[in-house]
Design a protein around this motif. Structure first.
Motif, PDB file in Angstrom:
ATOM      1  N   ALA A 655     -48.253  29.189  20.670  1.00 47.00           N
ATOM      2  CA  ALA A 655     -49.029  30.395  20.962  1.00 47.00           C
ATOM      3  C   ALA A 655     -49.102  30.632  22.470  1.00 47.00           C
ATOM      4  O   ALA A 655     -48.982  31.768  22.938  1.00 47.00           O
ATOM      5  N   LEU A 656     -49.302  29.559  23.238  1.00 46.11           N
ATOM      6  CA  LEU A 656     -49.339  29.705  24.695  1.00 46.11           C
ATOM      7  C   LEU A 656     -47.992  30.157  25.236  1.00 46.11           C
ATOM      8  O   LEU A 656     -47.929  30.965  26.174  1.00 46.11           O
ATOM      9  N   ALA A 657     -46.925  29.640  24.655  1.00 41.89           N
ATOM     10  CA  ALA A 657     -45.591  30.028  25.116  1.00 41.89           C
ATOM     11  C   ALA A 657     -45.343  31.511  24.875  1.00 41.89           C
ATOM     12  O   ALA A 657     -44.831  32.226  25.752  1.00 41.89           O
ATOM     13  N   ARG A 658     -45.703  32.010  23.677  1.00 45.94           N
ATOM     14  CA  ARG A 658     -45.538  33.434  23.404  1.00 45.94           C
ATOM     15  C   ARG A 658     -46.381  34.268  24.368  1.00 45.94           C
ATOM     16  O   ARG A 658     -45.930  35.309  24.868  1.00 45.94           O
ATOM     17  N   ALA A 659     -47.599  33.804  24.625  1.00 46.24           N
ATOM     18  CA  ALA A 659     -48.457  34.532  25.546  1.00 46.24           C
ATOM     19  C   ALA A 659     -47.870  34.513  26.963  1.00 46.24           C
ATOM     20  O   ALA A 659     -47.919  35.517  27.687  1.00 46.24           O
ATOM     21  N   GLY A 660     -47.307  33.368  27.365  1.00 41.37           N
ATOM     22  CA  GLY A 660     -46.697  33.281  28.689  1.00 41.37           C
ATOM     23  C   GLY A 660     -45.515  34.220  28.839  1.00 41.37           C
ATOM     24  O   GLY A 660     -45.345  34.881  29.871  1.00 41.37           O
ATOM     25  N   GLN A 661     -44.702  34.297  27.784  1.00 40.01           N
ATOM     26  CA  GLN A 661     -43.570  35.219  27.823  1.00 40.01           C
ATOM     27  C   GLN A 661     -44.051  36.666  27.887  1.00 40.01           C
ATOM     28  O   GLN A 661     -43.486  37.501  28.612  1.00 40.01           O
ATOM     29  N   ALA A 662     -45.114  36.958  27.130  1.00 37.46           N
ATOM     30  CA  ALA A 662     -45.653  38.321  27.167  1.00 37.46           C
ATOM     31  C   ALA A 662     -46.177  38.656  28.549  1.00 37.46           C
ATOM     32  O   ALA A 662     -45.963  39.765  29.061  1.00 37.46           O
ATOM     33  N   ARG A 675     -45.927  43.377  20.939  1.00 36.49           N
ATOM     34  CA  ARG A 675     -45.787  41.986  21.383  1.00 36.49           C
ATOM     35  C   ARG A 675     -47.056  41.517  22.100  1.00 36.49           C
ATOM     36  O   ARG A 675     -47.534  40.400  21.879  1.00 36.49           O
ATOM     37  N   VAL A 676     -47.617  42.380  22.933  1.00 36.04           N
ATOM     38  CA  VAL A 676     -48.836  42.004  23.661  1.00 36.04           C
ATOM     39  C   VAL A 676     -49.984  41.776  22.680  1.00 36.04           C
ATOM     40  O   VAL A 676     -50.746  40.812  22.800  1.00 36.04           O
ATOM     41  N   GLN A 677     -50.114  42.680  21.701  1.00 36.58           N
ATOM     42  CA  GLN A 677     -51.195  42.517  20.738  1.00 36.58           C
ATOM     43  C   GLN A 677     -51.043  41.209  19.973  1.00 36.58           C
ATOM     44  O   GLN A 677     -52.012  40.474  19.770  1.00 36.58           O
ATOM     45  N   ALA A 678     -49.839  40.887  19.559  1.00 36.64           N
ATOM     46  CA  ALA A 678     -49.615  39.640  18.810  1.00 36.64           C
ATOM     47  C   ALA A 678     -49.960  38.430  19.670  1.00 36.64           C
ATOM     48  O   ALA A 678     -50.582  37.468  19.197  1.00 36.64           O
ATOM     49  N   ALA A 679     -49.567  38.494  20.956  1.00 40.81           N
ATOM     50  CA  ALA A 679     -49.854  37.368  21.843  1.00 40.81           C
ATOM     51  C   ALA A 679     -51.358  37.234  22.092  1.00 40.81           C
ATOM     52  O   ALA A 679     -51.911  36.131  22.072  1.00 40.81           O
ATOM     53  N   ALA A 680     -52.027  38.360  22.311  1.00 38.53           N
ATOM     54  CA  ALA A 680     -53.473  38.316  22.565  1.00 38.53           C
ATOM     55  C   ALA A 680     -54.220  37.781  21.353  1.00 38.53           C
ATOM     56  O   ALA A 680     -55.145  36.970  21.482  1.00 38.53           O
TER      57      ALA A 680
END
Length: 822
Positions: A655-662, A675-680
Motif C-alpha cells: 500500500a505504501l509503495a502504491r501511494a509512493g508511486q502516486a 489512481r490517487v483515490q485508490a492510493a489514498a
C-alpha cells in the motif's frame, strides 16, 4: 492567665444550663485554659461566685483546669459534685483513658450530656486563625501548616505567626514543640522517640523498652497521646515534632531505646518494614535486623526496596553481596543514575564476580543504556560478555544485538537453550519473534511475539529488561499498520502501564489520526517522561501532532525542544518511528542537516539487516514524505524503489509503495484521480488516514479539471473524516454541483478553510509551511476550478462546499491587512 475567647456554641449551651455542667477534654495546647477563662467571666457576670476548690462550700460555681494533674480523690470529689447538681461545675482535662478516676468523672458529666471534646484544627479553622493574624489564607500555605502541625493549636499558632513575620514556619513549629518538651515530663521525649522508631504505644511494650513499671508505662502512653504531638490516627509524631524528641534525648539515648526495641521485636518476630528501617537508621547494628531488612526488601516495591537494602547495609549486611540486587532495584524504581553507578562498580570487578552476578550486572547495565537511548552501548556490553557467559540471558542479548543492527552477533547468542521458566520462555520467544520480523515471515513473527506476551512471567516484572514484549510487539504493529492489534497489546496488561507503554498507545492514536487523544496523552505523560528513550518518543509525538495540525509555531517549538535528545541519541530498529517524524520536522523547517547523521545511521542499519520490509517500509515512507516536503522528487525515488521491493513481502508495504508511486506521479504533473483515490483509500485502510487525505489534497490542487479536483477533495475529507460521508469514485460530480463536501489536507487543501477564515497570504503560508506566493497560486487555481468570477463569489462557493467551519479563528493581519483571497 490565658486571654478569654468567644465560647463555641456547645460550650455556651452547657454554661447556660441550670446548673451549668461541662467537661472539656482535649490535648495539650488545644485551648482549654482560654475557654475556661471565658467561662469564669460568663459565670461571674451571672452573679455566681467562682472558685476552684471542690471542698469549699462558699462558692456557687467550680471551674477547675488540668484535672488530670489532681490526685484521684480530688477528681472523685468533683465527680460527686457533678452528680449532686447543687452548683455549677466546669472542668477541663487532658484525656487519660487508663485512669479510673477520670473515667468516673467523664461518666458523671456524660449522664448530663455535658461533654465537649476539643479536636485538632481543620484546614478551614486554621484559615480562620490566619485571617485573625492578618494573613491572607491562601489554600496551599494553609494545607502545608495543617500537614506540619496536625492541627495542634499552639503549634499552628507558632507556624502562622512565623508566616506573618516572614520567618520559617517549620523552625517556629519545632521551637514550640521543644519548649513544650522542656517543661513537661522528662520521660515524654523518650516515648515520643519510641513512637518515631515504630514502637507501638502499648504499655506492655513501653514498660520494658523504657525500663519503667507498668503503671508508669500507662501514664506515659496517656501523656504522649494527650500531648497533641502525635497524629490522631497513627500514633506517630506530627511532622513538626518528628526530629525534636531525638535532639532533646540525644544520640546515645536514641540508640539505647532503638536497641531495646529491636531486641524485643526481633525476639517476638513482630518487626514491620518501616520500623526495621527506622531502627537501622537510628544506629542499630544487628545481624538479625540486617537479614530481616534484606528479606523485606525482596518482597517490597522497588522504591521502598532500595531504601530497605540501604538500611540493611547500615545494620551490618554485606554491601558487596547486595550490589546486584540494589542495582536491579534502583533501575526498577527509575533511578538509572544509581543503577549505572552500581553496575559500573560491579563490572570493574568482573573477574571476581560469580557468573550469575556478572550476567545480571550486564543485563542491568544494558537496560540502563537502552533506556538512555544508547542501544549500541547495550550491544557492546553483550558482545563483551559473550554467549558463553550469557547463560539464560542469551535471548535477551540476541534481541538487543538484532535491534542494534548486529545480526551476526545476535546469531551467536541465538543457539542457547532456554531455562524451563516462563521468563526464559518469554525472552526466547521475543528474540525469535524479532529475528523472524527482520528476516522471515511476518505472520510467524507476530505469532512468536504474541506467545511471548502470553508467557511473560511474573519474574520479568521484577527484573530490569531492555524492553518488554508488549513494547516490541506494539512497535511491530505500528510499523505494519496493525493499529487495533497494537492498542490491544498495550491495553492487555493487568498492572499499571509503564510510561513507555502509554507513549506507544499515544503513538497508536497519532498514526491512526486521532489527534485529540494523542494530544491529551502527550500532555498527561510529559511530566512523567524522564528517560532519554521515552523523551525521543515524546518529542516525536509532539512534532507529529504539530505537523498534522499545521501549526508552524508549535512545530518549531517541538523541534527545538527535541534538540537535546537528537544530539545524543543513537539509532536502533525500535526508534525509527520518532526518527521519521523528527526527519519531516527538520525538512519542513529547513534544518535537515541537523538530523542527517541519524537518518544515515538508520539507513545503514536497515541495509545491514538486509532491508527488512516490516521495519523499513515505515522509514522509507517518511523518506517519500521528506522528499515531497523538500520539493525534491529525485530524492523520492530510492525510497519508492525500496517500498516497491518491500511490497512483494507485505500488504502494508504494498500500500505504501502504491501511494509512493502516486505521489511521484502527482509531483511530475501526472494526476490520475482514480489512481490517487485508490492510493489514498489504501493508506486509510492500513491506518494512515492523515497521509491518505494529504495525498488526495495535494493531487486536487495540482489537477486542472474542476470536477476531478472537487472529487479528490471529497476523497481527502472522507478518508480523514470517515463520518463526512461516503467516498465517491473518481471522476467526481460535475463542477456545477458545488454543494458536495470539499475536504482538505492540513498542508494544501486547508488553504480554502483559512481563506474563508480571512487569513492573509503570509498567515496561510505560516500555517501550511509554504510561501505567500504559493498561497496566491493555490487560491488562483481554486478560483479557476470553481469558476468564481469575484472574491465574494469564491468565498460563497467555498462556504457552500463546507470550508471554513473547522478553521481556526481569523488571525490579525500581518501583512498590511491584504486578504489572502484576491
Amino acid at each position: 492567665m490565658p486571654q478569654p475567647v468567644s465560647l463555641p456554641r456547645d460550650v455556651a449551651q452547657a454554661v447556660a444550663a441550670s446548673p451549668p455542667r461541662l467537661l472539656l477534654t482535649g490535648p495539650a495546647g488545644s485551648g482549654k485554659s482560654a475557654l475556661l477563662s471565658s467561662v469564669r467571666q460568663t459565670l461571674a457576670d451571672r452573679g455566681l461566685t467562682v472558685g476552684t476548690d471542690p471542698d469549699s462550700p462558699a462558692t456557687s460555681a467550680l471551674v477547675v483546669d488540668d484535672a488530670h494533674t489532681l490526685p484521684a480523690e480530688s477528681v472523685l470529689a468533683l465527680a460527686e459534685q457533678v452528680r449532686r447538681g447543687e452548683r455549677a461545675v466546669v472542668v477541663a482535662t487532658e484525656p487519660r483513658p487508663h485512669r479510673s478516676d477520670l473515667r468516673a468523672l467523664s461518666s458523671a458529666f456524660g449522664a448530663h450530656s455535658a461533654l465537649v471534646e476539643l479536636r485538632p484544627l481543620s484546614p478551614r479553622e486554621i484559615a480562620g486563625r490566619a485571617a485573625t493574624l492578618g494573613l491572607t489564607p491562601r489554600p496551599e500555605p494553609i494545607r502545608a501548616v495543617h500537614r506540619l502541625t496536625g492541627g495542634t493549636r499552639d503549634v499552628v499558632d507558632a507556624a502562622l505567626v512565623a508566616l506573618r513575620d516572614g520567618t520559617d514556619p517549620r523552625r517556629a513549629a519545632a521551637a514550640r514543640v521543644r519548649d513544650r518538651l522542656a517543661g513537661d515530663d522528662p520521660d515524654l521525649p523518650r516515648i515520643l522517640v519510641l513512637a518515631a522508631l515504630g514502637g507501638t504505644l502499648d504499655p506492655l511494650e513501653v514498660a520494658p523498652v523504657l525500663g519503667v513499671e507498668a503503671d508508669r508505662a500507662r501514664e506515659l502512653v496517656d501523656a504522649a497521646r494527650a500531648s497533641g504531638l502525635l497524629t490522631v490516627d497513627g500514633d506517630v509524631p506530627i511532622p513538626a515534632a518528628a526530629a525534636v524528641p531525638a535532639t532533646v534525648l540525644g544520640s546515645h539515648g536514641v540508640r539505647t531505646l532503638a536497641h531495646r526495641l529491636a531486641t524485643l521485636r526481633l525476639d517476638a518476630g513482630l518487626l514491620s518494614a518501616d520500623a526495621a528501617r527506622a531502627l537501622a537508621e537510628a544506629g542499630v547494628a544487628d545481624a538479625r535486623l540486617a537479614d530481616l531488612l534484606v528479606m523485606l526488601a525482596a518482597e517490597a516495591a522497588p522504591a521502598q526496596a532500595l531504601a530497605l537494602y540501604d538500611a540493611a547495609i547500615r545494620a551490618g549486611a554485606d554491601a558487596d553481596a547486595l550490589e546486584v540486587r540494589r542495582a536491579e532495584t534502583a533501575g526498577l524504581a527509575g533511578d538509572l543514575v544509581t543503577a549505572a553507578q552500581l553496575t559500573d562498580r560491579l563490572l570493574d570487578r568482573a573477574a571476581t564476580l560469580p557468573g550469575d552476578e556478572l550476567t545480571a550486572a550486564t543485563r542491568i547495565a544494558a537496560t540502563v543504556a537502552a533506556r538512555r537511548g544508547m542501544l549500541g552501548r547495550s550491544a557492546d556490553l553483550y558482545e563483551w560478555l559473550g554467549p558463553e557467559r550469557a547463560g539464560a540471558d542469551a535471548p535477551i542479548a540476541a534481541t538487543v544485538l538484532l535491534a542494534a543492527g548486529r545480526p551476526g552477533a545476535a546469531a551467536r547468542f541465538g543457539t542457547a537453550a532456554p531455562a524451563p521458566t516462563s521468563s526464559a520462555a518469554s525472552a526466547q520467544l521475543l528474540a525469535a519473534g524479532l529475528r523472524e520480523s527482520v528476516g522471515g515471515d511476518g505472520r510467524v513473527a507476530m505469532n512468536s511475539l504474541t506467545r511471548a506476551l502470553s508467557v511473560h512471567g511474573a519474574g520479568d516484572r521484577t527484573r530490569l529488561l531492555p524492553d518488554t514484549p508488549e513494547a516490541v510487539t506494539a512497535l511491530l504493529c505500528l510499523h505494519s499498520g496493525e493499529l487495533a492489534h497494537a492498542a490491544a497489546v498495550l491495553g492487555r496488561a493487568t498492572t499499571v502501564p509503564s510510561v513507555r507503554h502509554r507513549l506507544l498507545a499515544a503513538w497508536t492514536a497519532l498514526v491512526g489520526g486521532d489527534l485529540p487523544a494523542a494530544t491529551a496523552a502527550a500532555d498527561e505523560l510529559a511530566p512523567a517522561v524522564t528517560e532519554q528513550r521515552d523523551q525521543l518518543f515524546l518529542h516525536g509525538l509532539r512534532v507529529g501532532l504539530a505537523r498534522r495540525g499545521g501549526d508552524v509555531g508549535a512545530l518549531t517549538a517541538a523541534w527545538t525542544a527535541a534538540q537535546g535528545v537528537v544530539a545524543e541519541y543513537s539509532v536502533d530498529l525500535l526508534s525509527l518511528l520518532p526518527l521519521g517524524e523528527l526527519w519531516l520536522a527538520a525538512v519542513r523547517l529547513g534544518e535537515a542537516d541537523r538530523i542527517a547523521h541519524l537518518i544515515a545511521q538508520a539507513q545503514d542499519l536497515l541495509s545491514t539487516l538486509d532491508e527488512p520490509p516490516l521495519w523499513g517500509a515505515t522509514l522509507h515512507w517518511y523518506g517519500v514524505q521528506a522528499a515531497i516536503a523538500a520539493d525534491r522528487p529525485a530524492e523520492l525515488l530510492p525510497h519508492a524503489r525500496a517500498l516497491g521491493a518491500a511490497a512483494e513481502s507485505t500488504a502494508y508495504a504494498s500500500a505504501l509503495a502504491r501511494a509512493g508511486q502516486a505521489w511521484l506521479r502527482v509531483l511530475q504533473g501526472d494526476v490520475d484521480p482514480v489512481r490517487v483515490q485508490a492510493a489514498a483509500e489504501s493508506l486509510a485502510a492500513i491506518g494512515l488516514p492523515w497521509d491518505g487525505a494529504r495525498l488526495a489534497g495535494e493531487a486536487a490542487l495540482r489537477v486542472d479539471d474542476t470536477a476531478a479536483a472537487t472529487a479528490l477533495l471529497q476523497v481527502a475529507r472522507a478518508v480523514r473524516h470517515p463520518s463526512a460521508g461516503p467516498r465517491t469514485a473518481a471522476p467526481a460530480p460535475a463542477a456545477e454541483s458545488p454543494t458536495a463536501p470539499s475536504p482538505l489536507s492540513d498542508r494544501e487543501a486547508e488553504v480554502a478553510d483559512l481563506v474563508v477564515a480571512g487569513l492573509t497570504y503570509r498567515e496561510v503560508g505560516s500555517r501550511l509551511y509554504i510561501s505567500a506566493k504559493t498561497v496566491e497560486h493555490h487560491v488562483a487555481r481554486i478560483r479557476r476550478r470553481l469558476g468564481a468570477g469575484s472574491r465574494s463569489e469564491l468565498i460563497s462557493m467555498l462556504r457552500a462546499l463546507g470550508h471554513g467551519a473547522e478553521a481556526r479563528q481569523p488571525a490579525t493581519s500581518g501583512n498590511g491587512g491584504t486578504s489572502a483571497c484576491p
